[in-house]
Design a protein around this motif. Structure first.
Motif, mmCIF file in Angstrom:
data_model
loop_
_atom_site.group_PDB
_atom_site.id
_atom_site.type_symbol
_atom_site.label_atom_id
_atom_site.label_comp_id
_atom_site.label_asym_id
_atom_site.label_seq_id
_atom_site.Cartn_x
_atom_site.Cartn_y
_atom_site.Cartn_z
ATOM 1 N N ARG A 88 0.849 -1.182 0.000
ATOM 2 C CA ARG A 88 0.000 0.000 0.000
ATOM 3 C C ARG A 88 0.886 1.234 0.000
ATOM 4 N NH1 ARG A 88 -4.069 -1.099 4.815
ATOM 5 N NH2 ARG A 88 -4.367 1.104 4.489
ATOM 6 N N ALA A 89 0.422 2.292 -0.653
ATOM 7 C CA ALA A 89 1.234 3.504 -0.741
ATOM 8 C C ALA A 89 0.363 4.749 -0.791
ATOM 9 C CB ALA A 89 2.125 3.449 -1.973
ATOM 10 N N LEU A 90 0.964 5.847 -0.386
ATOM 11 C CA LEU A 90 0.384 7.169 -0.501
ATOM 12 C C LEU A 90 1.403 7.991 -1.275
ATOM 13 C CD1 LEU A 90 -1.860 9.186 0.324
ATOM 14 C CD2 LEU A 90 -0.501 9.691 2.342
ATOM 15 N N ALA A 91 0.978 8.641 -2.358
ATOM 16 C CA ALA A 91 1.916 9.353 -3.226
ATOM 17 C C ALA A 91 1.272 10.611 -3.779
ATOM 18 C CB ALA A 91 2.342 8.439 -4.379
ATOM 19 N N THR A 92 2.114 11.458 -4.370
ATOM 20 C CA THR A 92 1.626 12.592 -5.135
ATOM 21 C C THR A 92 2.045 12.389 -6.584
ATOM 22 O OG1 THR A 92 3.619 13.928 -4.749
ATOM 23 C CG2 THR A 92 1.769 14.214 -3.208
ATOM 24 N N TYR A 93 1.252 12.970 -7.483
ATOM 25 C CA TYR A 93 1.574 12.948 -8.909
ATOM 26 C C TYR A 93 1.447 14.365 -9.429
ATOM 27 C CZ TYR A 93 1.524 11.886 -13.865
ATOM 28 O OH TYR A 93 1.825 11.848 -15.202
ATOM 29 N N ASN A 94 2.479 14.856 -10.100
ATOM 30 C CA ASN A 94 2.469 16.185 -10.686
ATOM 31 C C ASN A 94 2.001 16.054 -12.135
ATOM 32 O OD1 ASN A 94 3.214 18.627 -11.999
ATOM 33 N ND2 ASN A 94 4.644 19.057 -10.331
ATOM 34 N N VAL A 95 0.776 16.473 -12.398
ATOM 35 C CA VAL A 95 0.197 16.330 -13.734
ATOM 36 C C VAL A 95 0.990 17.141 -14.755
ATOM 37 C CG1 VAL A 95 -1.885 16.716 -15.132
ATOM 38 C CG2 VAL A 95 -2.088 15.851 -12.796
ATOM 39 N N ALA A 96 1.517 18.297 -14.359
ATOM 40 C CA ALA A 96 2.249 19.156 -15.289
ATOM 41 C C ALA A 96 3.581 18.556 -15.723
ATOM 42 C CB ALA A 96 2.486 20.530 -14.656
ATOM 43 N N THR A 97 4.295 17.906 -14.792
ATOM 44 C CA THR A 97 5.630 17.388 -15.109
ATOM 45 C C THR A 97 5.673 15.875 -15.277
ATOM 46 O OG1 THR A 97 6.269 17.079 -12.792
ATOM 47 C CG2 THR A 97 6.673 19.261 -13.778
ATOM 48 N N GLY A 98 4.635 15.186 -14.808
ATOM 49 C CA GLY A 98 4.628 13.726 -14.879
ATOM 50 C C GLY A 98 5.401 13.063 -13.754
ATOM 51 N N GLY A 99 5.806 13.824 -12.756
ATOM 52 C CA GLY A 99 6.590 13.259 -11.660
ATOM 53 C C GLY A 99 5.732 12.645 -10.572
ATOM 54 N N ILE A 100 6.140 11.480 -10.103
ATOM 55 C CA ILE A 100 5.449 10.803 -9.002
ATOM 56 C C ILE A 100 6.377 10.782 -7.789
ATOM 57 C CG2 ILE A 100 6.167 8.465 -9.641
ATOM 58 C CD1 ILE A 100 3.268 7.591 -8.874
ATOM 59 N N ASN A 101 5.809 10.972 -6.603
ATOM 60 C CA ASN A 101 6.584 11.000 -5.374
ATOM 61 C C ASN A 101 5.861 10.152 -4.330
ATOM 62 O OD1 ASN A 101 8.431 11.730 -3.355
ATOM 63 N ND2 ASN A 101 7.221 13.521 -2.778
ATOM 64 N N VAL A 102 6.450 9.028 -3.938
ATOM 65 C CA VAL A 102 5.849 8.158 -2.932
ATOM 66 C C VAL A 102 6.140 8.741 -1.554
ATOM 67 C CG1 VAL A 102 5.804 5.844 -1.951
ATOM 68 C CG2 VAL A 102 6.054 6.143 -4.421
ATOM 69 N N LEU A 103 5.076 9.050 -0.802
ATOM 70 C CA LEU A 103 5.205 9.635 0.526
ATOM 71 C C LEU A 103 5.283 8.574 1.608
ATOM 72 C CD1 LEU A 103 2.502 12.400 0.048
ATOM 73 C CD2 LEU A 103 4.983 12.657 -0.195
ATOM 74 N N LEU A 104 4.467 7.538 1.503
ATOM 75 C CA LEU A 104 4.431 6.426 2.451
ATOM 76 C C LEU A 104 4.280 5.138 1.671
ATOM 77 C CD1 LEU A 104 1.772 7.816 4.967
ATOM 78 C CD2 LEU A 104 4.231 7.689 5.378
ATOM 79 N N SER A 105 4.901 4.070 2.164
ATOM 80 C CA SER A 105 4.783 2.789 1.491
ATOM 81 C C SER A 105 4.913 1.677 2.513
ATOM 82 C CB SER A 105 5.878 2.659 0.429
ATOM 83 O OG SER A 105 5.771 1.429 -0.223
ATOM 84 N N GLY A 106 4.184 0.590 2.292
ATOM 85 C CA GLY A 106 4.228 -0.551 3.194
ATOM 86 C C GLY A 106 2.849 -1.104 3.422
ATOM 87 N N SER A 107 2.722 -1.928 4.423
ATOM 88 C CA SER A 107 1.438 -2.568 4.684
ATOM 89 C C SER A 107 0.549 -1.748 5.596
ATOM 90 C CB SER A 107 1.664 -3.953 5.299
ATOM 91 O OG SER A 107 2.348 -3.811 6.519
ATOM 92 N N THR A 108 1.028 -0.597 6.094
ATOM 93 C CA THR A 108 0.238 0.171 7.061
ATOM 94 C C THR A 108 -0.120 1.564 6.584
ATOM 95 O OG1 THR A 108 2.243 0.957 8.145
ATOM 96 C CG2 THR A 108 1.238 -1.059 9.025
ATOM 97 N N SER A 109 0.129 1.906 5.320
ATOM 98 C CA SER A 109 -0.190 3.260 4.869
ATOM 99 C C SER A 109 -1.695 3.475 4.842
ATOM 100 C CB SER A 109 0.420 3.522 3.495
ATOM 101 O OG SER A 109 -0.151 2.692 2.529
ATOM 102 N N GLY A 110 -2.100 4.720 5.014
ATOM 103 C CA GLY A 110 -3.511 5.042 5.096
ATOM 104 C C GLY A 110 -4.212 4.997 3.762
#
Length: 144
Positions: free
Chosen positions: A108-130
């Motif tokens: 499971r993960a929580l991330a942001t995606y920048n629509v303008a640049t196409g960049g993805i940034n994973v903020l949290l990852s693992g079995s306990t992310s919200g």
């Protein structure tokens, strides 16, 4: 409010309003894919295809019906098939916050995606992310 219903291969989009205790809804068009997580942002309905990383933007004609369902991006370059939960735009930055599960690893993960640049940034990852992406967005609006 927008509500998507599902068939075996596509989703149907409806508007829904509850005024004075009376609920009403209207069919406004068919989506090209099965809608997973979705939100409304800058005059468009945005959704991610189920078990994919395909981000779509749906625009409306003057009568409010679906005018176009456009594939915006494969957010991970189709390298990860994912099941999306919540998605929500930060109205100040335009970043798309999203929660998802990577299908192959059940991570499971929580991330942001920048629509303008196409960049993805994973903020949290693992079995306990919200599951609620909007919880991290400082100012955001989402569908109900």
């Amino acid at each position: 409010m927008y509500v998507a219903s599902f068939s075996s291969t596509s989703s149907y989009l409806y508007t829904f309003a509850a005024l004075g205790g009376t609920a009403s809804g209207a069919y406004i068009g068919q989506l090209t894919s099965l809608a997973g997580g979705a939100t409304y942002y800058h005059g468009a309905y945005w959704y991610v295809t189920q078990r994919s990383d395909a981000l779509h933007r749906v625009t409306f004609d003057p009568a409010g019906a679906v005018a176009a369902d456009t594939l915006v991006a494969y957010m991970t370059g189709q390298t990860q098939l994912q099941d999306y939960g919540d998605i929500d735009f930060d109205v100040n930055t335009g970043l798309l916050y999203m929660s998802y599960t990577v299908t192959a690893t059940a991570t499971r993960a929580l991330a942001t995606y920048n629509v303008a640049t196409g960049g993805i940034n994973v903020l949290l990852s693992g079995s306990t992310s919200g599951s609620a992406a909007s919880g991290l967005s400082p100012v955001s609006y989402t569908h109900l």
